[in-house]
Structures are given as C-alpha cells and as structure tokens.
Design an enzyme around this catalytic site. Structure first.
Site, short mmCIF file in Angstrom:
data_model
loop_
_atom_site.label_atom_id
_atom_site.label_comp_id
_atom_site.label_asym_id
_atom_site.label_seq_id
_atom_site.Cartn_x
_atom_site.Cartn_y
_atom_site.Cartn_z
N ASP A 84 0.93 -1.23 -0.12
CA ASP A 84 -0.10 -0.03 0.08
C ASP A 84 1.10 1.26 -0.06
O ASP A 84 2.16 1.30 0.44
CB ASP A 84 -1.17 0.07 1.11
CG ASP A 84 -2.40 0.81 1.02
OD1 ASP A 84 -2.03 1.70 0.00
OD2 ASP A 84 -3.13 0.73 1.45
C1 BGC Z 1 -5.16 3.26 0.22
C2 BGC Z 1 -5.31 1.94 -0.90
C3 BGC Z 1 -5.18 2.63 -2.16
C4 BGC Z 1 -3.98 3.70 -2.30
C5 BGC Z 1 -3.66 4.06 -3.86
C6 BGC Z 1 -3.83 4.01 0.02
O1 BGC Z 1 -3.70 4.94 0.88
O2 BGC Z 1 -5.21 2.51 1.37
O3 BGC Z 1 -6.48 1.57 -0.77
O4 BGC Z 1 -5.31 1.76 -3.30
O5 BGC Z 1 -3.79 4.44 -1.38
O6 BGC Z 1 -4.63 5.35 -4.01
#
Ligand code: BGC
Length: 667
Positions: free
Chosen positions: A245
């Site tokens: 993530d």
């Molecule tokens: C979130 C994810 C997301 C990623 C990209 C993160 O902060 O937890 O769910 O896909 O950002 O935007």
C-alpha cells in the site's frame, strides 16, 4: 535487463507532472508502473505518449502498467461497496465492475486497486464503507464477482482491468476502528475470518494483491513473510504480484520494524512484496546484497501480469473511445437500478411508504436534500455535478398528483428528511469516535415532529449508525448510503413505489457505540443469555441480513432431505416462502448453519448461502439449498479443515435473527 531496470519495474511512480526527468527515466527503462494522477494524465493520448517512450524509445521495451483506484465506478458512479453488498446480488456487483472497467480503460487505465475484501466489523472505522460488510462468506462472494467483472474472461481485452485484492490482510481489525492501527489477530481468526475472501479471489484469477498498512501481531503486513510468502505465494500458488500500500514499505520504519529505508526495502522484498507503492526504498537495494532469485521472481511476476494484460502485444489504447463509452445512458440506467436495489428500508410504520395514488404535498428538507456530493469517498474521475440530488430526483419523477416542495409550509402532508454523513467523514483516514448522525441532525429530525406530519428519514451514510433516536422520531427510515450518479432517481423509484425495496443489511447496526464490535456470527459465552452491560444486551438495533419490503413474506414448512448423513454426503434443505401481500416483491432468503459442538467452539450462526426470490403478490415458492461438505468444513485445533461428526442446526431465514430451524447429524 540491468539491475536498475529491474528495480524500476518494482517501484510504482506517483507523478505530479510530466517533465523531462520523468521522460528520461522512462527512456532508461526505469519506470515499470504509474499510479494515474487524473490531474496529470487527463486523456488517453498523454498516457499513450508515455507508453510510447517506454515501448519504443527504451532499450528493454517493457510497457508501463497504469493503475488507479476505480472502486465503485469511474465516471458513472455506483453506490459505495458496502451498499452494493446490500443488494445480495453478485451478478449486479459483477456488472458494476465491468462497466467501471469499460469506462476506466478509455483513459488507458490498465489496473484498478479493487476490490477491497477486508471483513469489517467496526462501525467507527471509515473504511467499512469500502468493504462488503461484516461477513467472510459475503466478502468472498462479492470479491469474486468484482474480480470477474473487472478482469472478464480475458483481461487482455481493451475494456478490462487487472484487479487488485486489498488490503492483505486483517486491515479491518484495526484496534478501536482507528485507521492504520495495530491489529491483534489470532491464527484462528486470521484463517477463519480474514484470509478466506483473499483465497477465493486468488482462485478466481485475481492477478494482483495489495499488502495492508496494519501491523499483525507484531509483524507489519507489508513485511510479513508468513502471510505474503508462505500463505499467499507458496500455499495458494498465487502467480501474480504483490504491491505494497501507499508508502507502506517506508512506514516499516515508523512501525519500529526497520531502522532505515534500506532495511525496510530488504525486509519488504524478502517477505514477498514485489512492487512498492509511492516510497522509494527499493533503490537502496544493492546488486551484491540482494538475493538474485528473490529479485528475479519479483520482476517475473510483474512481467507476467503485463503479459496477461496484453500490454506487450497492445501497449496503446484507442484514444477515441471515451465519448461513446463513458457515462452512457445504459450505464446510468444500470446505476439507477443498482442504487435502488441497495437502499435498505428499516422502518415503515403504517405503510407510509410508498407514496403514491393519493394527491399529496411532500416537503424534501434536511442537510442532504440538495447534496450533490454523493459519490462516496473514492471518486475516481466522477464529478458531483453529474449526480441527481435527492430533491431534484423526487421533483422530476413525481407522479402528477404529488407536489414536491423544498421547504415545509402549511400544505405539507409528508416530510422527507434527507440527512447523513458527508463523503469526507468516512473512507480512508476518516474514522469517527461516535456513530450518531453528525451536525445535530438527530435533533433536527426530532424537531420536525412539531409539524405533526409523518416523517420519512432518508439517510445518506457510509457506515452503520446508531439510529435509536431516528427510530423513535421517524415513521419510515430508508438507508440510502452514498448511491452515486443516479441518487435522486433511484430514491424516487423507491419513494414512489416504482421499485419495491429488497436490500438487506450486510453489516449490523449497533444500538450503542459501546457495543462495538457487533456482528451476527459471534461465539457464545458460557452464559449466553447474559446481559453484558448492566441491563443491556448487545443486540444490534438492526441485525445483519435485515431489511423491509413493501411486500410481506411468510416462511413455512422447512424440510430437510436427511436427518443423518456421513461426512462426504450432501444434504438439501427447503422451505416455502409466500408473498402474503398484494404487491410483487423480491425476498432475500438466507441460509445459516451452526456446528453445535466441535473440537473447537463455533459461531452461533454462519451464513452459507442466499437466494433472491422474486414473488408475485400472493405467490408461494419453494426455495432449496444444498449443503455440501465444503460448507461444513471447520478448522480443527491444528487449523486443518475437517468435517466433524455431531449435530448441526440449519436455518432458512429472512435475517440473522430469525428463521425456520431444522437440524441434522453427521455420523
Ligand atoms: C489506500 C489504498 C489505495 C492507495 C492508492 C492508499 O492510501 O489505502 O486503498 O489503493 O492508497 O491510492
């Protein structure tokens, strides 16, 4: 490939602008994937231009894969995922994902960071809105549906997206519903509750997985060898790649699991992270120190997904698709249908709804009556301007004999109070420490009672709320969630009775915040009828599986094919469901089982199946479920899946709190 080029494949770039530095890096073959910033990559030709540098000007010629969060729509917005699950309609969820894929690929997005299949049981946690609710089985069913919708049978088709299962794993267990927090998950709970949706979606062919932010029992998920390497890659034979993530590799430092970014990089890649999102720690890996097999395996996985997506064969996208494939009439019609099928009717005193066949004046009031921002927290490329707001929807779709006002005057016969939670009070990093309606809206509804007119409360929310006050002050309560583009039209369909509501909750609505976590498939204590709090049980105000309809249904005559079976036999259970009303309707019939005594204790009930039954007025149908060995598997003390002898209870039920009961024995 050079070492630098390999590392380039393993770092996802977040771009804020397109400049010569970026172009040079792409030319050097050092940019493997880009997270699409919609303010920078505004059309397909910009995307193709970057792709051209990678494919034609770089030595390795490896195409870039472009990813974005296409969560519940791209431009045509569908209801938030929690709402979608309340339709209990896997085909509809699949179709919503396939439309989102069709729209998003017009910009040249190849890959979405969805579905989120985190089992979520804490109403305070903002991300509950993105999940398919509190149940493991449902998260598996809807996760698989979404994967199939996004990827299709052949993900290399130009209108399909690579899917990404997130957040692996246990993110929904964040302590106190505080986003990003520590999670304390026993091995049993990990294997019973949190892992199965991921396994189901891996088996369904999902090509990528995102590791989560949380620390699981002392080892952060983004450097967790047990979950990433042993379970996902070895045991389940997952052949795609794992992306961390956002910044989660760098965050290993803040977890206190790595001293610096170099150590963070080694810990992450050695545990099974293939691509890091946002952070830049992998550039600290050195050719001499890294285990070359680990590095090559990560790169191979990335290339494998790119190959599957067809990027080597067809790196460019058709730049003219967007006009005809986005926000189309057909997409909006489907969004309207889905939105109306996700709105849950919780109360309907004296059958105040639907409003039709009588000359009436209705007043649509409240903070949300003209709200445009009803696309949820993840917006992708949508605009609030495309949303039909509640008031406009009710006005434009009103039958001739109904007058719609936006204020209360002395002509008013019925008040529709539109209340809720703003799009930025749920979602990532938006947990709440209470779960009442914010901004004194409960008081606002109570104050409406002075008009002595029936009050229909429509709630636009992203999480289960404590509706004790609303239950008292309202004649009807409709949970509308954040329904997306077609909000007002879908609402009108329900309010005026063109659609008979059929949705049921996939998340329990607690009666008090202190009861959290509240979920139907808890285990018994040694004193099952005990009030845990002084003179208070933990019963939810509205249980999992609950929802009203304009029809009424009667459940009768439960039958079981056999009272005793052996371990490898299956069994069928049936019941007759009758629509006892004068209106055609759809009933979501649920199947629960309980393994009464085992080598380990089991939940009081577990959902094992469901059917959406269309019943005309006064019509009866027999609904039949087959229970197979796989439905009866439990994890024994060694966590091995086994079927155990003994008694099982089974319910065919309208919700998790009711139902017709039978039982059978396994020899
Ligand atoms: C979130 C994810 C997301 C990623 C990209 C993160 O902060 O937890 O769910 O896909 O950002 O935007």
């Amino acid at each position: 490939m050079t070492f630098k080029q390999k590392i380039g494949q393993l770092q996802q770039r977040i771009i804020t602008k397109i400049d010569d530095d970026l172009k040079t890096e792409i030319k050097n073959g050092e940019v493997g994937s880009i997270l699409v910033n919609l303010k920078v990559i505004t059309n397909a030709s910009i995307r193709n231009e970057l792709q051209k540098i990678a494919v034609e000007d770089s030595k390795s010629g490896i195409p870039i894969i472009f990813g974005q969060d296409v969560i519940h729509g791209y431009k045509t917005m569908f209801p938030i995922n929690l709402a979608q699950s309340c339709s209990w309609d896997t085909l509809a969820v699949k179709k919503a994902a396939s439309i989102a894929a069709k729209e998003a690929t017009t910009l040249g997005i190849d890959w979405t960071f969805a579905p989120m299949i985190d089992v979520s049981r804490d109403a305070r946690w903002g991300r509950i809105a993105e999940s398919y609710g509190e149940d493991t089985f449902l998260n598996s069913q809807f996760g698989v549906a979404a994967v199939k919708g996004f990827q299709g049978k052949d993900v290399s088709q130009p209108n399909k997206l690579v899917s990404c299962l997130k957040h692996y794993v246990g993110y929904g267990a964040s302590i106190g519903g505080r986003d990003y927090q520590y999670t304390e998950i026993s091995k049993r709970t990990l294997h019973e509750t949190y892992l199965p949706p991921f396994k189901a979606c891996v088996d369904a062919g999902a090509l990528t997985v995102m590791s989560s932010f949380n620390d699981i029992n002392g080892i952060p998920a983004s450097a967790n060898k047990e979950t990433l390497k042993h379970i996902l890659k070895n045991k389940w034979q997952f052949s795609g790649f794992v992306i961390s993530d956002w910044d989660a590799v760098e965050q290993l430092i803040y977890h206190g699991y790595a001293t610096d970014s170099t150590e963070a990089a080694y810990k992450a890649i050695n545990a099974g992270i293939d691509i890091e999102m946002k952070s830049n720690t992998f550039k600290k890996l050195s050719e001499e120190k890294i285990d070359i097999n680990i590095l090559n395996d990560a790169v191979k996985r990335v290339l494998y997904v790119k190959l599957k997506k067809g990027l080597f064969k067809t790196p460019y996208v058709n730049e003219n698709r967007s006009k005809k494939d986005v926000l189309t009439k057909e997409h909006k019609l489907f969004a309207r249908k889905l939105a109306s099928e996700t709105m849950v009717l919780l109360e309907n005193k004296n059958n105040i709804l639907p409003i039709k066949n009588k000359p009436l004046t209705i007043s649509v009031v409240g903070l949300f009556s003209k709200e445009q921002n009803l696309n949820g927290w993840w917006k992708s490329n949508s605009s609030p301007n495309d949303v039909i707001n509640p008031y406009i929807g009710l006005l434009k779709n009103a039958p001739d004999n109904i007058q719609v006002l936006d204020k209360i005057n002395n002509k008013t016969d019925i008040i529709i109070a539109c209340v809720g939670e703003k799009h930025n009070t749920f979602g990532e990093n938006h947990s709440r420490s209470n779960i009442e309606l914010p901004n004194n809206q409960s008081k606002f509804i109570s104050a409406l009672k002075k008009h002595k007119k029936p009050i229909i409360t429509v709630i636009f929310n992203g999480r289960p709320l404590n509706l004790t006050s609303e239950k008292e002050s309202s004649d009807a309560i409709l949970i509308a969630w954040h329904p997306g583009t077609e909000t007002g039209n879908a609402l009108a369909d329900i309010i005026y009775g063109n659609v008979n509501p059929s949705a049921k909750l996939t998340t329990s609505f607690p009666a008090a915040i202190g009861h959290i976590p509240v979920f139907y498939n808890d285990r018994n204590s040694g004193r099952p009828k005990y009030d845990f709090y002084t003179k208070e049980s933990c019963e939810p105000l509205y249980p999992f599986g609950y929802g009203l309809n304009y029809s009424t249904f009667e459940y009768q005559n439960i039958k079981i094919s056999n009272k005793e079976i052996s371990k490898n036999e299956s069994i069928t259970v049936s019941a007759t469901i009758t629509n006892t009303s004068n209106v055609n309707g759809t009933e979501i019939v649920q199947l629960y089982i309980q393994d009464v005594v085992g080598s380990t204790t089991r939940p009081v009930k577990e959902l094992k199946g469901f059917k959406k039954l269309k019943l005309k007025a006064k019509e009866s149908k027999t609904v039949k479920f087959t229970i197979n060995t796989k439905d009866l598997l439990v994890l024994n003390q060694e966590l091995n899946p086994v079927v155990e002898s003994g008694q099982f209870n089974v319910w065919i039920a309208p919700n998790s709190n009711k139902g017709l009961k039978e039982s059978f024995k396994i020899k």
